[in-house]
Design an enzyme around this catalytic site. Structure first.
Site, PDB file in Angstrom:
ATOM      1  N   ASP A 208      12.918 -15.120  -7.391  1.00  0.00           N
ATOM      2  CA  ASP A 208      13.046 -15.394  -8.916  1.00  0.00           C
ATOM      3  C   ASP A 208      12.203 -16.573  -9.163  1.00  0.00           C
ATOM      4  O   ASP A 208      11.739 -17.325  -8.487  1.00  0.00           O
ATOM      5  CB  ASP A 208      14.580 -15.957  -9.162  1.00  0.00           C
ATOM      6  CG  ASP A 208      15.464 -14.920  -8.746  1.00  0.00           C
ATOM      7  OD1 ASP A 208      15.450 -13.681  -9.040  1.00  0.00           O
ATOM      8  OD2 ASP A 208      16.585 -15.511  -7.778  1.00  0.00           O
ATOM      9  N   ASP A 247      12.130 -10.268  -9.591  1.00  0.00           N
ATOM     10  CA  ASP A 247      13.368 -10.245  -9.541  1.00  0.00           C
ATOM     11  C   ASP A 247      13.878 -10.866 -10.726  1.00  0.00           C
ATOM     12  O   ASP A 247      13.844 -10.577 -11.721  1.00  0.00           O
ATOM     13  CB  ASP A 247      14.137 -10.914  -7.980  1.00  0.00           C
ATOM     14  CG  ASP A 247      15.517 -10.853  -7.896  1.00  0.00           C
ATOM     15  OD1 ASP A 247      16.165  -9.944  -8.603  1.00  0.00           O
ATOM     16  OD2 ASP A 247      16.067 -11.257  -6.954  1.00  0.00           O
ATOM     17  N   ASP A 251      18.130 -16.988 -11.867  1.00  0.00           N
ATOM     18  CA  ASP A 251      19.242 -16.592 -11.320  1.00  0.00           C
ATOM     19  C   ASP A 251      20.101 -17.868 -10.896  1.00  0.00           C
ATOM     20  O   ASP A 251      19.680 -19.032 -10.193  1.00  0.00           O
ATOM     21  CB  ASP A 251      19.268 -15.831 -10.053  1.00  0.00           C
ATOM     22  CG  ASP A 251      18.804 -14.240 -10.624  1.00  0.00           C
ATOM     23  OD1 ASP A 251      18.757 -14.169 -11.808  1.00  0.00           O
ATOM     24  OD2 ASP A 251      18.749 -13.416  -9.424  1.00  0.00           O
ATOM     25  N   ARG A 303      20.724  -8.234 -18.637  1.00  0.00           N
ATOM     26  CA  ARG A 303      21.009  -9.892 -17.918  1.00  0.00           C
ATOM     27  C   ARG A 303      20.493 -10.761 -18.830  1.00  0.00           C
ATOM     28  O   ARG A 303      19.989 -11.692 -18.151  1.00  0.00           O
ATOM     29  CB  ARG A 303      20.543  -9.826 -16.610  1.00  0.00           C
ATOM     30  CG  ARG A 303      21.261  -8.745 -15.490  1.00  0.00           C
ATOM     31  CD  ARG A 303      20.881  -8.992 -14.313  1.00  0.00           C
ATOM     32  NE  ARG A 303      21.367  -8.071 -13.300  1.00  0.00           N
ATOM     33  CZ  ARG A 303      21.108  -7.886 -11.876  1.00  0.00           C
ATOM     34  NH1 ARG A 303      20.453  -8.661 -11.488  1.00  0.00           N
ATOM     35  NH2 ARG A 303      21.677  -6.792 -11.270  1.00  0.00           N
TER      36      ARG A 303
END
Length: 429
Positions: A208, A247, A251, A303
């Site tokens: 990430d 990714d 996150d 997301r």
């Protein structure tokens, strides 16, 4: 006499004296306001504001950044990034590519041949090529994973501070500020094939742009995060699945808690922000308290965020889906999540409907109010429930909590204009 004469001539000619440009405000010791979201709860978030002069650094390359980070130590420190830093470089600053990390005989073609589902089947990859992939991935991680420790402020100088190819990881640390940074292209050279993911299998990537894991009291502000330079859409397809290289953009997982993300831009990416580790990660209960405000999610497929377990306040954000862009949903309501969404503005092309903005996986509740959809007021919850009637469980409006830590909440229309002007790196007033 001569000076007076020049002054008189200047006045006579109508010339104006232009003052020198003011120096940019030093933001490196800024702390989070006492009411600015969940990261203000309890002890608040001050980052490295208490650092002494010996622990204030200005860095211009990866080596300097690594030294300043000090292995993720908890010593109060302020690290200022000047210009562009590329994490994918060696100790002398020379650029590294994927071939430089590959070891033990790893080759993409050999890996694809070894684990082709038509011959390998659905078993998890194992054997020489998977072992070589893991060793190669470890070599890359050693260069691009940068650990940020407690009591740290990492801030960009001016309007052009860029960190390329890095994965900033805040692991089990407390009291961290990340501000005014353009974070680009956390590129994974060695994705792993997962045959049983999603029924058809999929490629799994490791990095990430920012990963908060077990982190508490974190303020992310005026950050721009993207895949700029190497979008996944340009990657080939292997085993009938896109060969993913990125990714998440940000996150927040593994019991992270008390996080505020403000005035940031998340751009050109598939899965932008995951809050929560998994449906069975019950240790996240009572944690994952996150505030998202005045952020722009632009060309993001999904997301934005997807939430499990957490109490997440999502207000005054701007969502932009360009014409022709891939899009799945924005707000993901998953296991035991409690999302309180208010005064957010969505801009989408004609093929995206209001009901598409929300997606539920085992979620039960979503509070929403003040939403604008292409400049029209809508009730996301009512439309979602009506659209999915008979096929999915209705979401209730009672999320079991109401936010109290926040600044002024503007209408979606006002926030829409302000975020378009002010969100992202290089835009701190």
């Amino acid at each position: 006499m001569r000076a007076r004469g020049i002054a008189a001539l200047t006045a006579a000619l109508g010339l104006l004296c232009v003052p020198a440009r003011a120096e940019a405000r030093d933001i490196s010791r800024d702390t989070l306001a006492t009411d600015d979201g969940w990261a203000a709860y309890g002890t608040g978030t001050t980052g490295g504001a208490a650092a002494d002069d010996a622990h204030v650094y200005t860095v211009t390359d990866r080596a300097g950044l690594v030294r300043a980070l000090d292995g993720g130590s908890d010593t109060p420190k302020i690290i200022k990034i000047a210009g562009t830093i590329d994490a994918g470089t060696d100790d002398e600053g020379h650029r590294l590519d994927c071939a430089d990390y590959a070891t033990d005989g790893y080759r993409t073609k050999k890996y694809l041949a070894a684990y082709d589902p038509r011959t390998w089947g659905s078993a998890k990859p194992s054997g020489p090529q998977e072992e070589a992939r893991q060793a190669s991935a470890a070599a890359q991680a050693e260069r691009i994973v940068l650990t940020v420790g407690s009591n740290t402020t990492l801030v960009g100088l001016g309007d052009s501070a860029v960190l390329k190819g890095a994965s900033l990881q805040v692991r089990n640390a407390d009291n961290v500020i990340l501000r005014n940074l353009d974070l680009r292209d956390a590129y994974d050279c060695f994705p792993v094939w997962q045959p049983n993911t999603g029924g058809l299998g999929d490629w799994k990537t490791a990095y990430d742009n920012i990963w908060l894991t077990g982190a508490t009291h974190v303020w992310v502000d005026h950050v721009t995060a993207s895949d700029q330079g190497r979008p996944d859409s340009a990657e080939p397809t292997y085993f009938a699945r896109n060969y993913l290289r990125h990714d998440g953009l940000l996150d927040i997982t593994n019991g992270s808690d008390l996080v505020t993300v403000s005035w940031s831009r998340f751009v050109g990416h598939d899965k932008a922000m995951l809050i929560g580790s998994g449906d069975t990660a019950t240790g996240d209960r009572g944690k994952l308290r996150v505030t998202l405000h005045h952020n722009q999610f632009e060309s993001v497929v999904q997301r934005a965020p997807r939430v499990r377990f957490g109490q997440v306040h999502v207000y005054d954000n701007r969502y932009v889906v360009p014409e022709g862009a891939e899009y799945r949903y924005s707000l993901g309501v998953s296991t035991e999540s409690a999302v309180h969404a208010e005064n957010n503005a969505f801009h989408t092309p004609a093929h995206v409907e209001v009901a598409d903005l929300v997606k539920s996986w085992n979620g039960t509740a979503l509070h929403q109010s003040g939403t604008l959809f292409n400049d029209w007021p809508v009730d996301l919850l009512a439309i979602y429930n009506a659209y999915n009637s008979g096929s999915e469980r209705d979401l209730t409006a009672d999320v079991g909590w109401a936010p109290t830590l926040h600044g002024k909440i503007d209408s979606a229309a006002v926030a829409d204009r302000e975020v378009a002007r002010g969100a992202g790196a290089g835009r701190i007033p």
